[in-house]
Design a protein around this motif. Sequence first.
Motif, PDB file in Angstrom:
ATOM      1  N   ALA A 196       0.833  -1.208   0.000  1.00  0.00           N
ATOM      2  CA  ALA A 196       0.000   0.000   0.000  1.00  0.00           C
ATOM      3  C   ALA A 196       0.868   1.259   0.000  1.00  0.00           C
ATOM      4  CB  ALA A 196      -0.925  -0.009   1.212  1.00  0.00           C
ATOM      5  N   MET A 197       1.936   1.264   0.793  1.00  0.00           N
ATOM      6  CA  MET A 197       2.837   2.422   0.814  1.00  0.00           C
ATOM      7  C   MET A 197       3.512   2.597  -0.545  1.00  0.00           C
ATOM      8  SD  MET A 197       2.512   4.046   3.561  1.00  0.00           S
ATOM      9  CE  MET A 197       3.861   5.171   3.283  1.00  0.00           C
TER      10      MET A 197
ATOM     11  N   LEU B 171       2.248   1.784  -3.446  1.00  0.00           N
ATOM     12  CA  LEU B 171       1.246   2.339  -4.364  1.00  0.00           C
ATOM     13  C   LEU B 171       0.992   3.821  -4.104  1.00  0.00           C
ATOM     14  CD1 LEU B 171      -1.301  -0.612  -4.522  1.00  0.00           C
ATOM     15  CD2 LEU B 171       0.306   0.129  -6.294  1.00  0.00           C
ATOM     16  N   ILE B 172       1.032   4.212  -2.835  1.00  0.00           N
ATOM     17  CA  ILE B 172       0.845   5.627  -2.504  1.00  0.00           C
ATOM     18  C   ILE B 172       1.974   6.467  -3.085  1.00  0.00           C
ATOM     19  CG2 ILE B 172       0.897   7.273  -0.577  1.00  0.00           C
ATOM     20  CD1 ILE B 172      -0.655   5.142   1.052  1.00  0.00           C
ATOM     21  N   LEU B 173       3.189   5.938  -3.028  1.00  0.00           N
ATOM     22  CA  LEU B 173       4.358   6.692  -3.484  1.00  0.00           C
ATOM     23  C   LEU B 173       4.688   6.462  -4.966  1.00  0.00           C
ATOM     24  CD1 LEU B 173       6.615   6.277  -0.332  1.00  0.00           C
ATOM     25  CD2 LEU B 173       5.232   8.244  -0.999  1.00  0.00           C
TER      26      LEU B 173
ATOM     27  N   MET C 121       8.838   4.691  -4.597  1.00  0.00           N
ATOM     28  CA  MET C 121       7.947   3.546  -4.515  1.00  0.00           C
ATOM     29  C   MET C 121       8.632   2.380  -3.800  1.00  0.00           C
ATOM     30  SD  MET C 121       6.401   1.072  -7.445  1.00  0.00           S
ATOM     31  CE  MET C 121       7.994   0.372  -7.697  1.00  0.00           C
TER      32      MET C 121
ATOM     33  N   GLY D   2       8.936   3.159  -0.171  1.00  0.00           N
ATOM     34  CA  GLY D   2       7.658   2.952   0.508  1.00  0.00           C
ATOM     35  C   GLY D   2       7.372   1.489   0.751  1.00  0.00           C
TER      36      GLY D   2
ATOM     37  N   GLY E  87       7.409   0.748   4.540  1.00  0.00           N
ATOM     38  CA  GLY E  87       6.087   0.402   5.062  1.00  0.00           C
ATOM     39  C   GLY E  87       6.038  -1.007   5.612  1.00  0.00           C
TER      40      GLY E  87
END
Length: 147
Positions: free
Chosen positions: A24-25, A27-29, A37, A40, A44
Amino acid sequence: MQPYEERLTAPRSWWFIAALVGVAMALILLPLGTVPMLGGLVGGAALASVAVSSYGSVRIRVVGGALVAGDARIPVTALGTAEVLDAEEARAWRTHKADTRAFMLLRGYIPTALRIEITDPADPTPYVYLSTRSPERLAAALAAVRT
C-alpha cells in the motif's frame, strides 16, 4: 530449569497484512517515481513488521518463584487459585465480567486464558487475567512452584 515459558506471538495472517502495508505504501508513493515507490515498499513493510513483532513479543514465564507476565512480576506466594478459562469463559472475563482493577495481559487472537486470584491484602488487584494458548500447563507450573 523453567517450568513454563510462552511467547504470545502474533498469528501468521498479521505478517501477511504487514507485507500488504508495504504494498500500500508503494502504491501511494508510485506517482513520485520508482525509488520512492521502492522506499515505501521496504519502509512500510518494515514498520508494520516491527509493530507486529513488538505486539507479539510479550512473554509469560514462571521463574524464580514468580509469575512474569509482560512487565509484571508477581510472587507466587501472592497468587491464589488459578481458573482455566475456555474460549467462551475467557471472552466473558474480557468483557462483562471484567474488573477494571484487574491486571490483564490479553491478546484477542488467543481464545483461551487463565484467571488467577491475587491473595495479597495490600494489593488492590483482585485477579490476573492472562491470555495463554495452554492454560492447563501454566496452572500446573504455578501449582508446582507453590509446592
